[in-house]
Design a protein around this motif. Structure first.
Motif, PDB file in Angstrom:
ATOM      1  N   ARG A 112      52.620  47.877  31.600  1.00 37.14           N
ATOM      2  CA  ARG A 112      51.793  46.497  32.508  1.00 37.14           C
ATOM      3  C   ARG A 112      52.168  46.329  33.349  1.00 37.14           C
ATOM      4  NH1 ARG A 112      55.309  43.339  27.514  1.00 37.14           N
ATOM      5  NH2 ARG A 112      53.977  41.915  28.146  1.00 37.14           N
ATOM      6  N   ILE A 113      53.015  46.109  34.502  1.00 39.72           N
ATOM      7  CA  ILE A 113      53.147  46.125  36.064  1.00 39.72           C
ATOM      8  C   ILE A 113      51.446  46.698  36.272  1.00 39.72           C
ATOM      9  CG2 ILE A 113      53.856  46.658  38.291  1.00 39.72           C
ATOM     10  CD1 ILE A 113      56.627  45.884  36.599  1.00 39.72           C
ATOM     11  N   GLU A 114      51.202  48.219  36.195  1.00 34.60           N
ATOM     12  CA  GLU A 114      50.766  48.910  36.767  1.00 34.60           C
ATOM     13  C   GLU A 114      48.769  48.742  36.303  1.00 34.60           C
ATOM     14  OE1 GLU A 114      52.519  53.024  37.679  1.00 34.60           O
ATOM     15  OE2 GLU A 114      51.478  53.057  35.499  1.00 34.60           O
ATOM     16  N   ASP A 115      48.571  47.905  34.290  1.00 30.07           N
ATOM     17  CA  ASP A 115      47.529  47.477  34.259  1.00 30.07           C
ATOM     18  C   ASP A 115      46.647  46.270  34.868  1.00 30.07           C
ATOM     19  OD1 ASP A 115      47.760  49.915  32.754  1.00 30.07           O
ATOM     20  OD2 ASP A 115      48.270  49.118  30.461  1.00 30.07           O
ATOM     21  N   LEU A 116      48.286  45.625  35.462  1.00 30.84           N
ATOM     22  CA  LEU A 116      47.796  43.717  36.190  1.00 30.84           C
ATOM     23  C   LEU A 116      47.887  44.247  36.903  1.00 30.84           C
ATOM     24  CD1 LEU A 116      47.895  40.670  35.314  1.00 30.84           C
ATOM     25  CD2 LEU A 116      50.482  41.699  35.886  1.00 30.84           C
ATOM     26  N   TYR A 117      47.592  44.683  37.605  1.00 37.04           N
ATOM     27  CA  TYR A 117      47.498  45.078  39.265  1.00 37.04           C
ATOM     28  C   TYR A 117      47.071  46.129  39.489  1.00 37.04           C
ATOM     29  CZ  TYR A 117      51.152  41.838  40.438  1.00 37.04           C
ATOM     30  OH  TYR A 117      51.442  40.447  40.324  1.00 37.04           O
ATOM     31  N   GLY A 118      45.913  47.027  38.656  1.00 36.67           N
ATOM     32  CA  GLY A 118      45.102  48.177  39.065  1.00 36.67           C
ATOM     33  C   GLY A 118      45.234  49.177  39.694  1.00 36.67           C
ATOM     34  N   ALA A 119      47.328  49.700  39.628  1.00 45.26           N
ATOM     35  CA  ALA A 119      47.376  50.191  40.985  1.00 45.26           C
ATOM     36  C   ALA A 119      48.768  51.033  40.592  1.00 45.26           C
ATOM     37  CB  ALA A 119      47.642  50.069  42.336  1.00 45.26           C
ATOM     38  N   PRO A 120      49.080  52.587  40.601  1.00 44.01           N
ATOM     39  CA  PRO A 120      49.772  53.119  40.116  1.00 44.01           C
ATOM     40  C   PRO A 120      51.737  52.477  41.707  1.00 44.01           C
ATOM     41  CG  PRO A 120      48.816  55.103  41.411  1.00 44.01           C
ATOM     42  CD  PRO A 120      47.895  53.409  41.408  1.00 44.01           C
ATOM     43  N   LEU A 159      50.624  36.371  32.375  1.00 47.98           N
ATOM     44  CA  LEU A 159      49.691  37.144  33.822  1.00 47.98           C
ATOM     45  C   LEU A 159      48.459  37.638  33.147  1.00 47.98           C
ATOM     46  CD1 LEU A 159      52.051  37.509  36.259  1.00 47.98           C
ATOM     47  CD2 LEU A 159      51.290  35.288  36.269  1.00 47.98           C
ATOM     48  N   GLY A 160      47.674  37.498  33.752  1.00 49.65           N
ATOM     49  CA  GLY A 160      46.498  38.108  33.365  1.00 49.65           C
ATOM     50  C   GLY A 160      45.581  38.517  34.393  1.00 49.65           C
ATOM     51  N   ARG A 161      44.900  39.558  34.128  1.00 47.69           N
ATOM     52  CA  ARG A 161      44.113  40.919  34.999  1.00 47.69           C
ATOM     53  C   ARG A 161      42.811  39.410  35.283  1.00 47.69           C
ATOM     54  NH1 ARG A 161      44.053  46.490  37.477  1.00 47.69           N
ATOM     55  NH2 ARG A 161      41.810  46.247  38.317  1.00 47.69           N
ATOM     56  N   VAL A 162      42.523  39.224  36.350  1.00 43.59           N
ATOM     57  CA  VAL A 162      41.171  38.723  36.579  1.00 43.59           C
ATOM     58  C   VAL A 162      40.617  39.460  36.861  1.00 43.59           C
ATOM     59  CG1 VAL A 162      40.338  36.529  37.472  1.00 43.59           C
ATOM     60  CG2 VAL A 162      42.225  36.375  36.614  1.00 43.59           C
ATOM     61  N   GLU A 163      38.831  40.113  36.253  1.00 40.74           N
ATOM     62  CA  GLU A 163      37.592  41.117  37.257  1.00 40.74           C
ATOM     63  C   GLU A 163      37.406  39.849  38.280  1.00 40.74           C
ATOM     64  OE1 GLU A 163      37.820  43.981  36.814  1.00 40.74           O
ATOM     65  OE2 GLU A 163      39.532  43.723  34.706  1.00 40.74           O
ATOM     66  N   SER A 164      36.677  40.376  39.330  1.00 40.68           N
ATOM     67  CA  SER A 164      36.039  39.178  40.375  1.00 40.68           C
ATOM     68  C   SER A 164      34.792  39.467  39.551  1.00 40.68           C
ATOM     69  CB  SER A 164      36.133  40.692  41.538  1.00 40.68           C
ATOM     70  OG  SER A 164      35.988  42.188  41.013  1.00 40.68           O
ATOM     71  N   PRO A 165      34.278  37.779  39.768  1.00 38.78           N
ATOM     72  CA  PRO A 165      33.191  38.310  39.385  1.00 38.78           C
ATOM     73  C   PRO A 165      31.823  38.855  39.959  1.00 38.78           C
ATOM     74  CG  PRO A 165      33.846  36.174  40.308  1.00 38.78           C
ATOM     75  CD  PRO A 165      34.829  37.160  40.364  1.00 38.78           C
ATOM     76  N   GLU A 166      30.579  38.865  39.334  1.00 39.17           N
ATOM     77  CA  GLU A 166      29.556  39.546  39.715  1.00 39.17           C
ATOM     78  C   GLU A 166      28.831  38.329  40.307  1.00 39.17           C
ATOM     79  OE1 GLU A 166      28.718  42.835  38.928  1.00 39.17           O
ATOM     80  OE2 GLU A 166      30.439  43.947  38.589  1.00 39.17           O
TER      81      GLU A 166
END
Length: 137
Positions: free
Chosen positions: A12-20, A106-113
């Protein structure tokens, strides 16, 4: 409901921060303490508690084997091992609950296009200096 394991929390931490996790740990070492450091600390404590549970459970099973006599000396080891197992379970449960609650908040926020129709940024301008009509001396 069973508590999440350290492996689930790590995922879940990896998913949230997008890295191993290993990359996140090295990244967190170079930064001041923050949410990532707190989550990694919770994960480490949770993983250590799970390892402790495994060790103390195995030791307890060894101490209560049917062919083994339990005398005064063995009884103190048996009680100490059971106490340590209970402490590890309590730590695991607390860390799993805390980490899970934080991760849920917490939630992963995608950077806006950037859109092509975006309005240009407004740049504030300074007022023009006041000049007087009278000649300067």
């Amino acid at each position: 409901m069973p508590h999440p394991t350290s492996t689930e929390i790590a995922g879940r931490i990896e998913d949230l921060y997008g890295a191993p996790l290993a990359a996140l740990e090295s990244h967190a070492q170079d930064r001041p303490p923050g949410m990532l450091s707190a989550l990694l600390g919770m994960h480490d404590t949770l993983a250590f508690a799970e390892r402790s549970i495994t060790v103390h459970r195995a030791r307890l099973a060894q101490l209560v084997q049917p062919e083994r006599q339990i005398g005064t000396h063995e009884a103190s080891h048996l009680l100490d091992c059971a106490r340590r197992l209970a402490e590890a379970v309590a730590v695991r449960d607390a860390q799993a609950s805390s980490a899970s609650a934080v991760l849920q908040s917490l939630g992963r926020v995608e950077s806006p296009e950037p859109s092509s129709a975006a309005a240009p940024a407004v740049v504030p301008t300074l007022p023009a200096p006041v000049t007087s009509a009278a000649p300067s001396r």
